[in-house]
Design a protein around this motif. Structure first.
Motif, PDB file in Angstrom:
ATOM      1  N   GLY A 295     -14.943  -5.714  16.225  1.00  0.00           N
ATOM      2  CA  GLY A 295     -14.900  -6.076  14.820  1.00  0.00           C
ATOM      3  C   GLY A 295     -13.899  -5.197  14.105  1.00  0.00           C
ATOM      4  N   GLY A 296     -13.293  -5.721  13.064  1.00  0.00           N
ATOM      5  CA  GLY A 296     -12.314  -4.932  12.337  1.00  0.00           C
ATOM      6  C   GLY A 296     -11.714  -5.701  11.187  1.00  0.00           C
ATOM      7  N   VAL A 297     -10.514  -5.299  10.799  1.00  0.00           N
ATOM      8  CA  VAL A 297      -9.825  -5.956   9.699  1.00  0.00           C
ATOM      9  C   VAL A 297      -8.371  -6.205  10.080  1.00  0.00           C
ATOM     10  CG1 VAL A 297     -11.293  -4.985   7.886  1.00  0.00           C
ATOM     11  CG2 VAL A 297      -9.230  -3.746   8.601  1.00  0.00           C
ATOM     12  N   HIS A 298      -7.816  -7.197   9.440  1.00  0.00           N
ATOM     13  CA  HIS A 298      -6.376  -7.469   9.488  1.00  0.00           C
ATOM     14  C   HIS A 298      -5.799  -7.040   8.148  1.00  0.00           C
ATOM     15  CE1 HIS A 298      -3.024 -10.518  10.755  1.00  0.00           C
ATOM     16  NE2 HIS A 298      -2.527  -9.504  10.061  1.00  0.00           N
ATOM     17  N   LEU A 299      -4.811  -6.143   8.173  1.00  0.00           N
ATOM     18  CA  LEU A 299      -4.162  -5.690   6.947  1.00  0.00           C
ATOM     19  C   LEU A 299      -3.093  -6.709   6.546  1.00  0.00           C
ATOM     20  CD1 LEU A 299      -5.173  -2.997   8.477  1.00  0.00           C
ATOM     21  CD2 LEU A 299      -3.540  -1.833   6.996  1.00  0.00           C
ATOM     22  N   HIS A 300      -3.261  -7.307   5.381  1.00  0.00           N
ATOM     23  CA  HIS A 300      -2.266  -8.233   4.838  1.00  0.00           C
ATOM     24  C   HIS A 300      -1.596  -7.548   3.651  1.00  0.00           C
ATOM     25  CE1 HIS A 300      -3.514 -11.759   7.206  1.00  0.00           C
ATOM     26  NE2 HIS A 300      -4.737 -11.307   7.056  1.00  0.00           N
ATOM     27  N   VAL A 301      -0.322  -7.204   3.791  1.00  0.00           N
ATOM     28  CA  VAL A 301       0.404  -6.546   2.705  1.00  0.00           C
ATOM     29  C   VAL A 301       0.859  -7.617   1.717  1.00  0.00           C
ATOM     30  CG1 VAL A 301       2.375  -5.115   2.096  1.00  0.00           C
ATOM     31  CG2 VAL A 301       1.112  -4.643   4.194  1.00  0.00           C
ATOM     32  N   THR A 302       0.359  -7.524   0.495  1.00  0.00           N
ATOM     33  CA  THR A 302       0.678  -8.511  -0.532  1.00  0.00           C
ATOM     34  C   THR A 302       1.801  -8.066  -1.455  1.00  0.00           C
ATOM     35  OG1 THR A 302      -1.077  -7.564  -1.920  1.00  0.00           O
ATOM     36  CG2 THR A 302      -1.658  -9.441  -0.509  1.00  0.00           C
ATOM     37  N   ASP A 303       2.058  -6.767  -1.523  1.00  0.00           N
ATOM     38  CA  ASP A 303       3.134  -6.223  -2.361  1.00  0.00           C
ATOM     39  C   ASP A 303       3.771  -5.059  -1.623  1.00  0.00           C
ATOM     40  OD1 ASP A 303       4.812  -5.057  -4.230  1.00  0.00           O
ATOM     41  OD2 ASP A 303       3.375  -5.163  -5.886  1.00  0.00           O
ATOM     42  N   PRO A 304       4.842  -5.321  -0.860  1.00  0.00           N
ATOM     43  CA  PRO A 304       5.447  -4.248  -0.054  1.00  0.00           C
ATOM     44  C   PRO A 304       5.947  -3.071  -0.882  1.00  0.00           C
ATOM     45  CG  PRO A 304       6.207  -6.395   0.696  1.00  0.00           C
ATOM     46  CD  PRO A 304       5.461  -6.621  -0.586  1.00  0.00           C
ATOM     47  N   GLN A 305       6.359  -3.311  -2.124  1.00  0.00           N
ATOM     48  CA  GLN A 305       6.853  -2.210  -2.950  1.00  0.00           C
ATOM     49  C   GLN A 305       5.716  -1.281  -3.363  1.00  0.00           C
ATOM     50  OE1 GLN A 305       9.940  -1.518  -3.486  1.00  0.00           O
ATOM     51  NE2 GLN A 305      11.024  -3.412  -2.988  1.00  0.00           N
ATOM     52  N   ALA A 306       4.575  -1.849  -3.694  1.00  0.00           N
ATOM     53  CA  ALA A 306       3.442  -1.031  -4.145  1.00  0.00           C
ATOM     54  C   ALA A 306       2.655  -0.427  -2.991  1.00  0.00           C
ATOM     55  CB  ALA A 306       2.511  -1.879  -5.011  1.00  0.00           C
ATOM     56  N   PHE A 307       2.689  -1.056  -1.841  1.00  0.00           N
ATOM     57  CA  PHE A 307       1.879  -0.638  -0.690  1.00  0.00           C
ATOM     58  C   PHE A 307       2.229   0.773  -0.249  1.00  0.00           C
ATOM     59  CE2 PHE A 307       1.412  -0.846   4.100  1.00  0.00           C
ATOM     60  CZ  PHE A 307       0.032  -0.727   4.095  1.00  0.00           C
ATOM     61  N   ARG A 308       1.202   1.556   0.041  1.00  0.00           N
ATOM     62  CA  ARG A 308       1.374   2.926   0.546  1.00  0.00           C
ATOM     63  C   ARG A 308       0.689   3.027   1.905  1.00  0.00           C
ATOM     64  NH1 ARG A 308       4.886   2.644  -2.147  1.00  0.00           N
ATOM     65  NH2 ARG A 308       5.493   3.818  -4.007  1.00  0.00           N
ATOM     66  N   PRO A 309       1.460   2.893   2.986  1.00  0.00           N
ATOM     67  CA  PRO A 309       0.849   2.812   4.314  1.00  0.00           C
ATOM     68  C   PRO A 309       0.094   4.068   4.726  1.00  0.00           C
ATOM     69  CG  PRO A 309       3.254   2.962   4.472  1.00  0.00           C
ATOM     70  CD  PRO A 309       2.925   2.716   3.040  1.00  0.00           C
ATOM     71  N   TYR A 310       0.628   5.249   4.390  1.00  0.00           N
ATOM     72  CA  TYR A 310      -0.045   6.469   4.859  1.00  0.00           C
ATOM     73  C   TYR A 310      -1.368   6.664   4.132  1.00  0.00           C
ATOM     74  CZ  TYR A 310      -0.473  11.224   6.731  1.00  0.00           C
ATOM     75  OH  TYR A 310      -0.896  12.358   7.393  1.00  0.00           O
ATOM     76  N   ARG A 311      -1.368   6.456   2.806  1.00  0.00           N
ATOM     77  CA  ARG A 311      -2.629   6.527   2.074  1.00  0.00           C
ATOM     78  C   ARG A 311      -3.627   5.518   2.642  1.00  0.00           C
ATOM     79  NH1 ARG A 311      -3.346   4.522  -4.048  1.00  0.00           N
ATOM     80  NH2 ARG A 311      -1.509   5.810  -4.410  1.00  0.00           N
ATOM     81  N   THR A 312      -3.127   4.337   2.966  1.00  0.00           N
ATOM     82  CA  THR A 312      -3.993   3.307   3.531  1.00  0.00           C
ATOM     83  C   THR A 312      -4.537   3.736   4.892  1.00  0.00           C
ATOM     84  OG1 THR A 312      -2.752   1.598   2.356  1.00  0.00           O
ATOM     85  CG2 THR A 312      -4.094   0.882   4.233  1.00  0.00           C
ATOM     86  N   GLY A 313      -3.683   4.328   5.733  1.00  0.00           N
ATOM     87  CA  GLY A 313      -4.140   4.800   7.033  1.00  0.00           C
ATOM     88  C   GLY A 313      -5.212   5.858   6.925  1.00  0.00           C
ATOM     89  N   LEU A 314      -5.062   6.780   5.970  1.00  0.00           N
ATOM     90  CA  LEU A 314      -6.091   7.799   5.763  1.00  0.00           C
ATOM     91  C   LEU A 314      -7.399   7.174   5.302  1.00  0.00           C
ATOM     92  CD1 LEU A 314      -3.993  10.605   4.022  1.00  0.00           C
ATOM     93  CD2 LEU A 314      -4.771  10.537   6.403  1.00  0.00           C
ATOM     94  N   ALA A 315      -7.285   6.133   4.463  1.00  0.00           N
ATOM     95  CA  ALA A 315      -8.494   5.435   4.029  1.00  0.00           C
ATOM     96  C   ALA A 315      -9.182   4.750   5.202  1.00  0.00           C
ATOM     97  CB  ALA A 315      -8.141   4.420   2.942  1.00  0.00           C
ATOM     98  N   VAL A 316      -8.400   4.171   6.114  1.00  0.00           N
ATOM     99  CA  VAL A 316      -8.978   3.540   7.301  1.00  0.00           C
ATOM    100  C   VAL A 316      -9.715   4.584   8.142  1.00  0.00           C
ATOM    101  CG1 VAL A 316      -8.443   2.372   9.472  1.00  0.00           C
ATOM    102  CG2 VAL A 316      -7.339   1.620   7.360  1.00  0.00           C
TER     103      VAL A 316
END
Length: 389
Positions: A295-316
């Motif tokens: 089980g898990g999630v699929h990350l769908h980036v809806t706004d590449p300019q606003a998206f912060r991948p590292y912050r998101t990775g830490l949240a994951v």
């Protein structure tokens, strides 16, 4: 459309290579021009250039070797009959003997703008050896697909490894040519270096280049993958799946002890910009949890300019720790990228304090704020080495 260094070099190599000089070429399968012609063929057919040897990074010259720590052998190019030296085998730096007779080392690698992507460190080791051998290095530059944004903590020296050899942030904001110039800063690597600059790149994200994506490594099939990679690559330091063995590596994450809807709800609490988490079930065909329902999630980036991948990775990581650390989720033990003692998550994060903060429930936004001065300092110190915008 952006013009890459390979195209400029092959149009007229004389500013960088004198007629008759013997050349090595560090490349892989993504080293192509706008018509998808391979750099090996373009350079070999360029008048005045004597191509004498090929060198390949992780995943091999053909980028066909699937996983981390799967080495590629040395060989002979079947078309040109010249040696092919692997820089991901018994050694990660060129053997000085391989450079004998070479005058110039061309480097045409497709970096993805992330500290832990090993191509930058293959380049750094090549610069060191070429500098000692008196071989000039010429980087045929390519755009940073993640643009100019910078993100993450700086690597601390005690966590130096093959996934990070310099104190740079996870998302560094430079092209490979600019990064090489910074590596050769005063007090840094001593090597004669030139960069064949891009034409038409203003620092924007990949779609603005007008060029087609070509996989620089087997699990980097699309720009969408590169966009999330600086965050979800952190799962390589855990026993959770980062999506290897699925058709969407690094975009799908999870494990057998999770329910996707629970993980999606947990991640929604972090109010992360530019991304939606869709609950999924998946079954990897290889690597972690191969053949096991996850089980898990699929990350769908809806706004590449606003998206912060590292912050998101830490949240994951934080959500996984909170939801599943008592059910089986945990930090992966070594070995990892030729390190046999230190935890992989520390090498990836570049600082063991970040792992402790995740376990303690720190808000990723607070962690980001704590690195703001370091990131500002990084951007200021790289100013003299930036070539675009």
């Amino acid at each position: 459309m952006v013009t890459v260094g390979l195209e400029r070099f092959c149009r007229d190599p004389r500013p960088w290579v004198r007629p008759g000089q013997r050349v090595g070429l560090l490349l892989n399968a993504a080293s192509v021009d706008r018509e998808f012609r391979w750099a090996r063929d373009r350079v070999a057919s360029t008048p005045g250039v004597r191509l004498e040897a090929l060198f390949g990074p992780q995943h091999g010259v053909r980028a066909d070797v699937q996983d981390n720590m799967v080495e590629t052998p040395h060989g002979v190019d079947p078309t040109l009959g010249i040696p092919v030296w692997s820089l991901y085998a018994d050694r990660r730096a060129p053997d000085p003997a391989w450079l004998q007779g070479l005058d110039v080392m061309l480097v045409d690698l497709w970096d993805v703008g992330c500290r832990v992507y090993t191509f930058a460190w293959t380049l750094r080791l090549t610069l060191e050896v070429c500098g000692r051998a008196g071989v000039k290095v010429v980087v045929l530059d390519r755009p940073n697909p993640l643009g100019r944004a910078v993100e993450g903590n700086l690597l601390r020296p005690q966590w130096r490894s093959f996934v990070g050899m310099e104190p740079i942030p996870m998302r560094h904001g430079l092209t490979l040519g600019e990064l090489a110039r910074w590596m050769c800063r005063p007090g840094g690597v001593a090597c004669e270096l030139e960069v064949v600059e891009l034409e038409g790149w203003d620092g924007g994200l990949w779609p603005a280049t007008g060029r087609r994506w070509v996989m620089p490594s087997p699990n980097m099939p699309a720009f969408d993958t590169a966009l999330v990679y600086p965050g979800t690559v952190l799962l390589e330091g855990t026993n959770a799946s980062e999506g290897r063995g699925t058709t969407r590596p690094f975009e799908i994450v999870g494990g057998p002890w999770l329910r996707g809807d629970e993980l999606a709800r947990a991640l929604a609490r972090y109010d992360l910009p530019g991304v939606v988490f869709r609950p999924v079930g998946f079954e990897p065909t290889f690597q972690k949890w191969a053949g096991r329902p996850c089980g898990g999630v699929h990350l769908h980036v809806t706004d590449p300019q606003a998206f912060r991948p590292y912050r998101t990775g830490l949240a994951v990581l934080s959500a996984l720790w909170r939801l599943a650390s008592d059910q089986g989720f945990g930090w992966r033990p070594p070995p990892y990228e030729y390190e046999t003692e230190r935890l992989p998550i520390h090498l990836l994060l570049g600082d063991d304090a970040v792992r402790r903060a995740v376990e303690d429930g720190a808000d990723p936004r607070d962690l980001e704020r704590s690195w703001a001065d370091d990131l500002a300092g990084w951007w200021e110190q790289t100013r003299p080495f930036r070539l675009y915008g």
